[in-house]
Design an enzyme around this catalytic site. Structure first.
Site, PDB file in Angstrom:
ATOM      1  N   PRO A 174       0.830  -1.203   0.000  1.00 61.10           N
ATOM      2  CA  PRO A 174       0.000   0.000   0.000  1.00 61.10           C
ATOM      3  C   PRO A 174       0.865   1.253   0.000  1.00 61.10           C
ATOM      4  O   PRO A 174       1.915   1.276   0.636  1.00 61.10           O
ATOM      5  CB  PRO A 174      -0.826  -0.095   1.287  1.00 61.10           C
ATOM      6  CG  PRO A 174      -0.488  -1.379   1.935  1.00 61.10           C
ATOM      7  CD  PRO A 174       0.629  -2.047   1.193  1.00 61.10           C
TER       8      PRO A 174
ATOM      9  N   ALA B  22      10.813   0.583  -2.247  1.00 65.12           N
ATOM     10  CA  ALA B  22      10.761  -0.615  -3.107  1.00 65.12           C
ATOM     11  C   ALA B  22      10.735  -0.212  -4.580  1.00 65.12           C
ATOM     12  O   ALA B  22      11.425  -0.812  -5.415  1.00 65.12           O
ATOM     13  CB  ALA B  22       9.536  -1.455  -2.756  1.00 65.12           C
TER      14      ALA B  22
ATOM     15  N   ASP C 136      15.024   2.586   5.059  1.00 61.18           N
ATOM     16  CA  ASP C 136      14.042   1.932   4.177  1.00 61.18           C
ATOM     17  C   ASP C 136      14.715   1.325   2.942  1.00 61.18           C
ATOM     18  O   ASP C 136      14.473   0.158   2.585  1.00 61.18           O
ATOM     19  CB  ASP C 136      12.982   2.940   3.708  1.00 61.18           C
ATOM     20  CG  ASP C 136      12.081   3.427   4.837  1.00 61.18           C
ATOM     21  OD1 ASP C 136      12.395   3.174   6.012  1.00 61.18           O
ATOM     22  OD2 ASP C 136      11.059   4.079   4.542  1.00 61.18           O
TER      23      ASP C 136
ATOM     24  N   GLY D 153       3.745   3.637   5.178  1.00 62.57           N
ATOM     25  CA  GLY D 153       4.828   3.325   6.115  1.00 62.57           C
ATOM     26  C   GLY D 153       5.432   1.956   5.883  1.00 62.57           C
ATOM     27  O   GLY D 153       6.187   1.453   6.727  1.00 62.57           O
ATOM     28  N   LEU D 154       5.099   1.332   4.729  1.00 61.30           N
ATOM     29  CA  LEU D 154       5.574  -0.032   4.479  1.00 61.30           C
ATOM     30  C   LEU D 154       6.599  -0.095   3.349  1.00 61.30           C
ATOM     31  O   LEU D 154       6.876  -1.169   2.814  1.00 61.30           O
ATOM     32  CB  LEU D 154       4.380  -0.960   4.196  1.00 61.30           C
ATOM     33  CG  LEU D 154       3.384  -1.048   5.367  1.00 61.30           C
ATOM     34  CD1 LEU D 154       2.164  -1.891   4.984  1.00 61.30           C
ATOM     35  CD2 LEU D 154       4.055  -1.647   6.617  1.00 61.30           C
TER      36      LEU D 154
HETATM   37  C1  MEV Z   1      10.110   6.010   7.459  1.00 65.35           C
HETATM   38  O1  MEV Z   1       9.781   4.735   6.945  1.00 65.35           O
HETATM   39  C2  MEV Z   1      11.141   5.868   8.561  1.00 65.35           C
HETATM   40  C3  MEV Z   1      11.594   7.187   9.158  1.00 65.35           C
HETATM   41  O2  MEV Z   1      12.546   6.868  10.178  1.00 65.35           O
HETATM   42  C4  MEV Z   1      12.228   8.084   8.130  1.00 65.35           C
HETATM   43  C5  MEV Z   1      13.563   7.546   7.636  1.00 65.35           C
HETATM   44  O3  MEV Z   1      14.232   6.804   8.326  1.00 65.35           O
HETATM   45  O4  MEV Z   1      13.919   7.924   6.502  1.00 65.35           O
HETATM   46  C6  MEV Z   1      10.443   7.934   9.811  1.00 65.35           C
END
Ligand code: MEV
Length: 327
Positions: free
Chosen positions: A94, A104, A144, A98-99
């Site tokens: 999605p 990707a 990420d 946040g995934l």
């Molecule tokens: C976002 O998935 C993770 C954060 O720590 C931002 C980052 O590390 O780039 C909020």
């Protein structure tokens, strides 16, 4: 001995590559400021297909090819002198959840273009993917992009052994180490509330610049270090209690959201522990199910309006997709 991850080999167009999404277990936001993070690649993926074409298009759209900041930056970074290409992307991750959907996409595209320009080793793929994502978002850590390039469980700025690679951004530096997968099933669930990673990262940066910021950052660090040790000895009870402590800290820096809190409450009877995952302010939660209650957990989250996925770590990171042999 340090694990050597296989490079992306050379391939000619058309070329297809895939990359997994990611789930942060401990340390989001604090990792941007140099604290440790534990993250794993999840078995939801994005796949891209790159073909030669008369004009450059993304999913059939030439305007999108110019306006999508991840696509435009990837092309400028690794395809500057390349011929026009037609890129198709499909994803089960999605978006804005946040995934790791943007990481990707960037890693799969950079792997495909890297293959088409003679191949690319994995540390370089990780660094390029970070530069592209960081350039498009304006802020962030390599957590990420590292997760989706490296696969499996990874520690950023922590963990045992020699680093697999290091990523630098000006004065900042992040070491990446392999962490053994404890072999658990996880549930991630999207709240349906889209959010901007960049806005959340900036807001947390401002919060951590206040006088109690160093105390908060030290607590994030402590929780992530304890979390890395607990995952290392597969101690579920300790991991569960640290998930709750990490969530308290994320609440304190202002990135929880009423919908995330509702999902966490709904999950509680069937989860050993849970927290938001990723940038927060919307997005997703991650939960460690009580063994045998995975289905109940999924049902509880869905009834509360979340979109749950049972996930396992994806052991491999970004990779080329082999073309099906001609029939
Ligand atoms: C976002 O998935 C993770 C954060 O720590 C931002 C980052 O590390 O780039 C909020």
């Amino acid at each position: 001995m340090t694990e050597a991850l296989p490079p992306i080999p050379s391939a000619s167009l058309p070329v297809s590559a895939r990359a997994p999404g990611k789930c942060i277990v401990f340390g989001e936001h604090a990792v941007v400021h140099g604290a440790p993070e534990l993250v794993f690649a999840i078995d939801l993926e994005t796949q891209v297909l790159v073909r030669a074409a008369p004009a450059t298009v993304l999913n059939g759209d030439s305007a999108a090819a110019r306006s999508n900041p991840y696509f435009a930056r990837a092309l400028a970074s690794v395809w500057a002198d390349g011929p026009p290409i037609d890129v198709r992307a499909v994803s089960r991750i999605p978006r804005a959840a946040g995934l790791g959907s943007s990481a990707a996409f960037v890693a799969a595209l950079t792997a495909a273009l890297g293959a088409a320009t003679g191949g690319i080793d994995r540390p370089t793929l990780a660094r390029r993917s970070f530069q592209i994502e960081r350039g498009a978002q304006g802020v962030g850590s390599p957590g990420d992009t590292t997760a989706v390039v490296g696969g499996g469980f990874l520690a950023i700025n922590g963990g045992p052994g020699e680093p697999l690679w290091t990523v630098e951004d000006g004065p900042r530096r992040w070491d990446v180490r392999r962490v053994e997968d404890p072999g658990w099933v996880w549930v991630v669930a999207h709240s349906g509330i889209p959010r901007s990673t960049a806005d959340a990262v900036r807001a947390v940066g401002e919060r951590l610049a206040r006088p109690d910021g160093p105390r908060l950052l030290a607590q994030f660090r402590e929780v992530a270090e304890a979390g890395l040790r607990a995952v290392g000895r597969a101690d579920r009870a300790e991991v569960a209690s640290l998930l709750a402590r990490n969530q308290e800290l994320l609440r304190e820096v202002g990135v929880s959201h009423p919908r995330l809190e509702e999902l966490l409450r709904a999950a509680a009877p069937a989860a050993e522990g849970a927290k938001l995952t990723g940038a927060g302010a919307g997005g997703s939660i991650v939960a460690l199910p009580v063994p045998g209650k995975e289905t109940e957990l999924v049902r509880r989250i869905a009834r509360a309006g979340g979109l749950p996925f049972v996930v396992r770590p994806s052991p491999t990171g970004a990779a080329l997709v082999e073309a099906a042999p001609d029939a």
